[in-house]
Design an enzyme around this catalytic site. Sequence first.
Site, PDB file in Angstrom:
ATOM      1  N   HIS A 162       0.811  -1.212   0.000  1.00 46.46           N
ATOM      2  CA  HIS A 162       0.000   0.000   0.000  1.00 46.46           C
ATOM      3  C   HIS A 162       0.848   1.267   0.000  1.00 46.46           C
ATOM      4  O   HIS A 162       0.531   2.238  -0.689  1.00 46.46           O
ATOM      5  CB  HIS A 162      -0.936   0.002   1.210  1.00 46.46           C
ATOM      6  CG  HIS A 162      -1.978  -1.080   1.141  1.00 46.46           C
ATOM      7  ND1 HIS A 162      -3.288  -0.830   0.789  1.00 46.46           N
ATOM      8  CD2 HIS A 162      -1.902  -2.412   1.368  1.00 46.46           C
ATOM      9  CE1 HIS A 162      -3.967  -1.964   0.808  1.00 46.46           C
ATOM     10  NE2 HIS A 162      -3.144  -2.934   1.157  1.00 46.46           N
ATOM     11  N   ASP A 214      -5.654   5.951   1.496  1.00 42.24           N
ATOM     12  CA  ASP A 214      -5.604   4.568   1.036  1.00 42.24           C
ATOM     13  C   ASP A 214      -7.005   3.967   1.026  1.00 42.24           C
ATOM     14  O   ASP A 214      -7.902   4.397   1.761  1.00 42.24           O
ATOM     15  CB  ASP A 214      -4.697   3.774   1.980  1.00 42.24           C
ATOM     16  CG  ASP A 214      -4.544   2.329   1.571  1.00 42.24           C
ATOM     17  OD1 ASP A 214      -3.655   2.041   0.762  1.00 42.24           O
ATOM     18  OD2 ASP A 214      -5.323   1.478   2.066  1.00 42.24           O
TER      19      ASP A 214
END
Length: 486
Positions: free
Chosen positions: A16, A121
């Site tokens: 991520h 995110d």
Amino acid sequence: MTKLELVFVPMPAMGHITPMVELAKRLVRRDERISITILLFKLPMFDISSYIKTLDADPYFLNKRIEFLQLPEQEKPNGQAPSAAPPDFQQILIQSRPVIKQYVEEHAIGSGTRLAGFVVDLFCSSVMAVADELSIPSYILFASGSSLLSLLLHFQHLRDNQGIDITQWEDQDAEFHIPVFRNPVPYKLLPGRLVGKDGGSLMDQAKRYRDAKGIIINTFEELESQAIGTLSEDPKVPKLYPVGPIVNVDAQIKEGNEAQKDDIIRWLDRQPPASVVFLCFGSMGSFLQDQVIQMAKGLEQSGQRFLWSLRQPPSLAKGGKPEPPRDYGDLESVLPEGFLERMANSKIIGWAPQVAILSHPAVGGFVSHCGWNSTLESLWFGVPVATWPLYAEQQINAFQLVKEQGIAVEIRMDFMWDQLKGKSNVLVEANVIEKGVRELMNKENGVRSKAKKVSEAGRKATEEGGSSYTSLGRFIEDVFKNNEKS
């Protein structure tokens, strides 16, 4: 000249944070008016310190165009004892929101710079509440493909608008017709977090995506034109910015040492072009010994040269913390007797410098867990893939590559590894592995030429005038326009 600051909120896991950092680099390289602060959570279940250190000498970090801001470690909620399992990441995010607001107000806005928005995110959408309090826009960075985004939004719509809860589904053999997929999607390939006890939380995330000002996706038009087109036409989906492939092709995380990397590259240098099968299953990928033995037998029966990143499963997670695999001290103890001697033309390693390997001309195929970052890296270098997913959304990625795109061959699409229990749902037999590897390395099967075409399209997409280059420009324009309105 108006200068704007964006605050990035990544989940602090390698799959991520790396695309978020690479996106930050592209933005500041593209427009000198933009600077970026990346918030870091200190969490016991994730260790990204080695990656962060590799950025110390990066020019964009040296000149402060991009900065990390370390948030203080949060105490466990509700008086949870120190020895108890780590809190859920979503709990940490919610608990951290006041601190995030305070730190952003105190640290993230420099002299003459205006805070222009949050880029969060896909697992951090709850932080959008902080942006709302600050009266600034939020954007989602969806570090996977647009087909997965469509799947999540589709099931969230079914739950909230039609009362169909996929987490309660009992027909394990069911198939679902999802707008952006040409083929029915088997229930057994849906992400475990979607159909398990955490499915409600994941769909809550997807519901919040609809409130964002836009969604940045790590994909490109030429790879997922149908999904991007369908989502773009939906008035209930925010504006899309497909800006991929976002891959870090220049740097390697120094988990291993340079001597290890040099030894691997020197070995590859001695191999014929496109002759080596590379097997690697991500930073958390490992197998039990019975599966390792079947893999070894299948590779031997295939007759192909191979470079195999083989790592030892960790002990069962302590206190709920998923631990990373580690290198074997004694390979002979886990492999069939005499295997290393018989396979002297091949090589088994532990840690793998994946990008350096995929970029090498000796590599002709990649047996992969189908994580999205690894998928894009293989496509970037035009290396065809054989699918062996492990967890998360990897089964859907494998389905997309094999059934929808026709740019990969299948070993299995339904293999699932339970990180906490330390076991898999099936044992893949040697003959299945042999067949998949042979098909992968068959130069006449069409997959190789398709992977090369996608590679060319992906590279062109990021060049000036390409689809992703243009989309990134639209995002920058919209950030400035939205800033004028706020």
